[in-house]
Design a protein around this motif. Sequence first.
Motif, PDB file in Angstrom:
ATOM      1  N   PHE A  50      56.160  36.430  36.103  1.00 18.13           N
ATOM      2  CA  PHE A  50      54.730  36.195  35.984  1.00 18.13           C
ATOM      3  C   PHE A  50      53.976  37.523  36.069  1.00 18.13           C
ATOM      4  O   PHE A  50      54.408  38.451  36.756  1.00 18.13           O
ATOM      5  CB  PHE A  50      54.244  35.281  37.110  1.00 18.13           C
ATOM      6  N   TYR A  51      52.842  37.575  35.406  1.00 18.66           N
ATOM      7  CA  TYR A  51      51.956  38.729  35.548  1.00 18.66           C
ATOM      8  C   TYR A  51      50.518  38.251  35.406  1.00 18.66           C
ATOM      9  O   TYR A  51      50.238  37.211  34.797  1.00 18.66           O
ATOM     10  CB  TYR A  51      52.277  39.822  34.530  1.00 18.66           C
ATOM     11  N   GLU A  87      43.872  35.908  34.118  1.00 21.57           N
ATOM     12  CA  GLU A  87      44.690  34.701  34.047  1.00 21.57           C
ATOM     13  C   GLU A  87      46.160  35.055  34.233  1.00 21.57           C
ATOM     14  O   GLU A  87      46.585  36.171  33.963  1.00 21.57           O
ATOM     15  CB  GLU A  87      44.474  33.955  32.728  1.00 21.57           C
ATOM     16  N   TRP A  88      46.910  34.047  34.714  1.00 23.77           N
ATOM     17  CA  TRP A  88      48.341  34.228  34.924  1.00 23.77           C
ATOM     18  C   TRP A  88      49.102  33.905  33.644  1.00 23.77           C
ATOM     19  O   TRP A  88      48.812  32.919  32.970  1.00 23.77           O
ATOM     20  CB  TRP A  88      48.836  33.342  36.066  1.00 23.77           C
ATOM     21  N   GLN A 119      44.731  40.394  43.579  1.00 33.88           N
ATOM     22  CA  GLN A 119      44.112  41.632  44.059  1.00 33.88           C
ATOM     23  C   GLN A 119      45.119  42.785  44.041  1.00 33.88           C
ATOM     24  O   GLN A 119      44.786  43.915  43.689  1.00 33.88           O
ATOM     25  CB  GLN A 119      43.568  41.406  45.472  1.00 33.88           C
ATOM     26  N   MET A 120      46.373  42.475  44.412  1.00 34.72           N
ATOM     27  CA  MET A 120      47.420  43.485  44.368  1.00 34.72           C
ATOM     28  C   MET A 120      47.621  43.983  42.945  1.00 34.72           C
ATOM     29  O   MET A 120      47.714  45.192  42.691  1.00 34.72           O
ATOM     30  CB  MET A 120      48.732  42.911  44.922  1.00 34.72           C
ATOM     31  N   SER A 121      47.693  43.048  42.003  1.00 33.94           N
ATOM     32  CA  SER A 121      47.911  43.413  40.606  1.00 33.94           C
ATOM     33  C   SER A 121      46.784  44.298  40.087  1.00 33.94           C
ATOM     34  O   SER A 121      47.020  45.276  39.362  1.00 33.94           O
ATOM     35  CB  SER A 121      48.030  42.140  39.760  1.00 33.94           C
ATOM     36  N   LYS A 122      45.537  43.972  40.452  1.00 37.50           N
ATOM     37  CA  LYS A 122      44.393  44.781  40.023  1.00 37.50           C
ATOM     38  C   LYS A 122      44.450  46.187  40.616  1.00 37.50           C
ATOM     39  O   LYS A 122      44.088  47.168  39.958  1.00 37.50           O
ATOM     40  CB  LYS A 122      43.094  44.092  40.414  1.00 37.50           C
ATOM     41  N   ALA A 123      44.903  46.293  41.874  1.00 33.62           N
ATOM     42  CA  ALA A 123      45.043  47.619  42.498  1.00 33.62           C
ATOM     43  C   ALA A 123      46.074  48.446  41.744  1.00 33.62           C
ATOM     44  O   ALA A 123      45.898  49.653  41.546  1.00 33.62           O
ATOM     45  CB  ALA A 123      45.448  47.465  43.970  1.00 33.62           C
ATOM     46  N   GLY A 124      47.146  47.804  41.300  1.00 36.30           N
ATOM     47  CA  GLY A 124      48.165  48.511  40.534  1.00 36.30           C
ATOM     48  C   GLY A 124      47.678  48.918  39.163  1.00 36.30           C
ATOM     49  O   GLY A 124      47.987  50.011  38.679  1.00 36.30           O
ATOM     50  N   GLN A 133      48.257  26.032  38.337  1.00 38.71           N
ATOM     51  CA  GLN A 133      47.594  27.223  37.818  1.00 38.71           C
ATOM     52  C   GLN A 133      47.616  28.375  38.820  1.00 38.71           C
ATOM     53  O   GLN A 133      47.268  29.503  38.476  1.00 38.71           O
ATOM     54  CB  GLN A 133      46.150  26.893  37.447  1.00 38.71           C
ATOM     55  N   PHE A 134      47.990  28.094  40.061  1.00 40.25           N
ATOM     56  CA  PHE A 134      48.139  29.141  41.067  1.00 40.25           C
ATOM     57  C   PHE A 134      49.620  29.269  41.397  1.00 40.25           C
ATOM     58  O   PHE A 134      50.120  28.621  42.324  1.00 40.25           O
ATOM     59  CB  PHE A 134      47.323  28.816  42.319  1.00 40.25           C
ATOM     60  N   PRO A 135      50.363  30.058  40.634  1.00 40.12           N
ATOM     61  CA  PRO A 135      51.830  30.052  40.748  1.00 40.12           C
ATOM     62  C   PRO A 135      52.348  30.514  42.098  1.00 40.12           C
ATOM     63  O   PRO A 135      53.501  30.250  42.425  1.00 40.12           O
ATOM     64  CB  PRO A 135      52.265  31.017  39.635  1.00 40.12           C
ATOM     65  N   LEU A 136      51.505  31.179  42.886  1.00 35.80           N
ATOM     66  CA  LEU A 136      51.962  31.668  44.182  1.00 35.80           C
ATOM     67  C   LEU A 136      51.243  30.979  45.336  1.00 35.80           C
ATOM     68  O   LEU A 136      51.118  31.528  46.420  1.00 35.80           O
ATOM     69  CB  LEU A 136      51.773  33.190  44.241  1.00 35.80           C
TER      70      LEU A 136
END
Length: 459
Positions: free
Chosen positions: A156-157, A162-163, A126-131, A114-117
Amino acid sequence: MYHIYSINYKKEGQVINTFTFDVTFYPGKKKRMIVPQQYYKHFHSINTIDYGPYKTTVECLAHQKNNHTIYISSPLKSTINLSSNKQLSLYVHGNTCVIPLTFGVFLAGFQKDQFPLGNRTKLFEQMSKAGEKLGFQTIFFGYQHVLQNKRKINGFYFQHNEWKRDIFDFPTVVYNRIPNRKIEHHPEVMQVMEIIRLEATIFNDSFFNKWEIYDNLMKNPSCSYLLPDTILHPSKQKVMQLLTHHPIYIKPIHGSRGDGIVKCQKLSTGEIECHFYQNDKPKINRYTDEESLFTQLFPNGLKGYVVQEEIPLLKKGKSAIDFRVHTNKNHKNSWEVTLIGAKFAGKGSLTTHVQRGGSIHVVEELFPKSQADRMTSKLAKTAVHLANAIEKSIFHPIGEIGFDLGMDQEGKVWLFEANAKPGFSIFDHPRLEIKASEVFSHLYKYAFYLHNMRLNKAL
């Protein structure tokens, strides 16, 4: 031709309809957007428009010329720094019209849980939320996720906490976050990198060659005084000569995270004491015979290494301190300092790398506020100057550089290393972790600049 379709943009769990129009710009005097009458019902309530880091008020009107053209006034185009698009996608959320953007992050080390990275997952969330706050959707992908025949990405996104995974067109801008040099030179990674370079603008294309950075800065009179004396491919005789004057570091020019570094110093007994890592554990050996030193520690010779004098750094207690200064480009293509942290070497460690047992601190934790302010100001000014100088010798877009800087007991700043892929371990400190969103937001601001440049065919 006009079309409307639902894609992966969501707000508060709701799928957002995204409209795509042909674009015509007109002179005008007000910030106006004129949409086809047939679709005015979707736009009549908007009063603001968001495009990357830009946000402004807008007046929305309707026209009856056709159903596939949107008219944008010159004042609006200029205010939001809109490129000369022939088509424009947008969606409406409440009273705001958003021009969506996509941002690719090229990675390695994907996992199937569930944690693909892996342990980096939370930071990339956190990076995705900043974007997202700047109107970007972020696509995370590795070489194995590129559908080469279709020139698409099965990436992935992170959305609605959720991923998920889906197939996307290539984003216009990709951030290269391949974690190490070995993976960077993997044949399949290199092959996909060539595809990315054709389909998108990629920034921070590769790791730095430490010697090339040093050599270019040494030729720059405004920077050379910041560099410790350094010699490429030193001879055994040169190493021994330097040891008679001061301790030295021997470093591989393609190393990272402290890999391959050896610290040598000559003791009063005449022995040479060497600190190094073996299987990630710190080791100390003493040699009376110099040939034994070189045979054991450098069996393939010193080609590919540099030797560098040790600088007597500021200390807190018995621990020497150096500084990580994170610099990022913004949406105006200018360098800014986004974070400064102090690092201590771990017990028995010859570097301050966190992976080697080093610890991270906020500068204000270690020094009185007035002194900390003077130090951070000097470090920031030096880092911006170095970033501008380094950029001139790099022939691809670069949006961030992490500097390892030292300060000696007289307050002089020294450059030890410049990193094209600065590590995220600096965010392990809770007072620096809150800076992560600011650091990440600059990646998107610079991506916005590159996106517009690409659409304007300047890149």
